[in-house]
Design a protein around this motif. Structure first.
Motif, PDB file in Angstrom:
ATOM      1  N   GLU A 144       1.526 -41.789 -18.782  1.00  0.00           N
ATOM      2  CA  GLU A 144       0.449 -42.676 -19.233  1.00  0.00           C
ATOM      3  C   GLU A 144       0.334 -42.655 -20.751  1.00  0.00           C
ATOM      4  O   GLU A 144       0.162 -43.707 -21.392  1.00  0.00           O
ATOM      5  N   ALA A 145       0.429 -41.456 -21.330  1.00  0.00           N
ATOM      6  CA  ALA A 145       0.330 -41.333 -22.789  1.00  0.00           C
ATOM      7  C   ALA A 145       1.476 -42.052 -23.488  1.00  0.00           C
ATOM      8  O   ALA A 145       1.338 -42.480 -24.638  1.00  0.00           O
ATOM      9  N   ALA A 146       2.599 -42.194 -22.792  1.00  0.00           N
ATOM     10  CA  ALA A 146       3.751 -42.888 -23.365  1.00  0.00           C
ATOM     11  C   ALA A 146       3.604 -44.405 -23.295  1.00  0.00           C
ATOM     12  O   ALA A 146       4.489 -45.133 -23.744  1.00  0.00           O
ATOM     13  N   GLY A 147       2.502 -44.882 -22.710  1.00  0.00           N
ATOM     14  CA  GLY A 147       2.215 -46.307 -22.717  1.00  0.00           C
ATOM     15  C   GLY A 147       2.683 -47.087 -21.509  1.00  0.00           C
ATOM     16  O   GLY A 147       2.674 -48.325 -21.534  1.00  0.00           O
ATOM     17  N   TYR A 148       3.070 -46.400 -20.448  1.00  0.00           N
ATOM     18  CA  TYR A 148       3.498 -47.130 -19.249  1.00  0.00           C
ATOM     19  C   TYR A 148       2.282 -47.702 -18.526  1.00  0.00           C
ATOM     20  O   TYR A 148       1.276 -47.012 -18.346  1.00  0.00           O
ATOM     21  N   ASP A 149       2.403 -48.947 -18.127  1.00  0.00           N
ATOM     22  CA  ASP A 149       1.278 -49.650 -17.508  1.00  0.00           C
ATOM     23  C   ASP A 149       1.100 -49.274 -16.043  1.00  0.00           C
ATOM     24  O   ASP A 149      -0.019 -49.307 -15.525  1.00  0.00           O
ATOM     25  N   VAL A 150       2.203 -48.953 -15.379  1.00  0.00           N
ATOM     26  CA  VAL A 150       2.178 -48.575 -13.968  1.00  0.00           C
ATOM     27  C   VAL A 150       2.985 -47.297 -13.807  1.00  0.00           C
ATOM     28  O   VAL A 150       4.129 -47.222 -14.280  1.00  0.00           O
TER      29      VAL A 150
END
Length: 284
Positions: A144-150
């Motif tokens: 999540e912190a890496a910016g993945y939306d799902v």
């Protein structure tokens, strides 16, 4: 020879920037059981936590042979086509000799693995019950912190302890296959009650009729069970990972569930309850 010190500033910055190599290194750190890694792993999580919480968390479980990995690949490609980024955490059975993953699910998602918008990480279950690994929650937060939306978590498989996966995700998708005998007897009632979405896969060719009948049976059965969420009637979607049919409908069902969760504040409540159970499990 002492191991070089971990540069947490560079690691955290790289994860937040979406560097996949550093993301993999960060997950390795938080999954490590080495005593020397515990303190830096916790510090890394503290630094990343402010960047977490916005992703859609999806759990995928099902009977062996239901085609979970191929279905996830198709779903991941569909999600990317919607302009989103997807991370997949695959929980594999562990080798008794090495402790590593033995199924190699990543090799079964070859098309998704080469997409720049996707990240696939296999992790051994290491004997942990519940269909997940010891640090799956932490790995999910790093993604999540890496910016993945799902963020999709694929469990080892259906079992009575599968409730642990439900405690990690916003939506639990149960994948079934037709033509395996009495489908309603071939799976534990507990996981059916926990499922937010049911997908009957392999609805193609000669199995199409069986898939439709299995879906109808489950729709009838689900009417007798309490819903996983107030105001939600668990949908049963027929699909074919092989042919790519029904994938859009499956994603729409997942998004509808997320919309209902977010609309009445149930998402925040569910995640707070999950955090409490996670803390209790960590203490245990």
């Amino acid at each position: 020879m002492p191991r070089p010190a971990i540069d947490l500033d560079a690691l955290a910055e790289g994860v937040r920037a979406g560097d996949r190599a550093l993301l993999a290194r960060a997950i390795t750190l938080v999954e490590s059981r080495q005593p020397v890694d515990q303190a830096p792993a916790q510090e890394l999580l503290v630094r990343l936590l402010p960047a977490t919480g916005s992703a859609e968390r999806l759990g995928v479980t099902g009977v062996p042979g239901a085609g979970k990995s191929v279905l996830i690949e198709r779903l991941g490609e569909h999600v990317i086509d919607q302009g989103l980024r997807v991370a997949v955490l695959v929980i594999d059975p562990s080798s008794r000799r090495t402790g590593g993953s033995i199924l190699g699910d990543k090799t079964r998602m070859q098309r998704l693995a080469v997409r720049n918008e996707a990240f696939i990480r296999p992790s051994p279950s290491s004997g942990v019950l519940g269909g997940v690994a010891r640090r799956t929650r932490e790995a999910l937060l790093v993604c999540e912190a890496a910016g993945y939306d799902v963020v999709i978590v694929e469990s080892v498989g259906v079992g009575q302890s599968e409730a642990q996966l439900a405690d990690l995700v916003d939506c639990l998708c149960l994948v079934l296959a037709p033509g395996t005998g009495d489908e309603l007897q071939g799976i534990k009632r507990g996981i059916v009650e926990l499922a937010d979405v049911v997908a009957v896969n392999k609805a193609d060719g000669s199995r199409l009729g069986d898939a439709r009948r299995a879906a109808s049976d489950y729709r009838q059965a689900l009417r007798l069970l309490a819903p996983s969420l107030a105001g939600w009637q668990t949908p049963v979607v027929t699909c074919s990972a092989l042919e790519g049919t029904g994938i859009a409908e499956l994603w729409e069902a997942i998004r509808s569930h997320r919309g209902l969760l977010a609309a009445d504040g149930a998402l925040a409540v569910r995640r707070r309850e999950q955090e409490l159970r996670w803390l209790e499990a960590a203490v245990d």
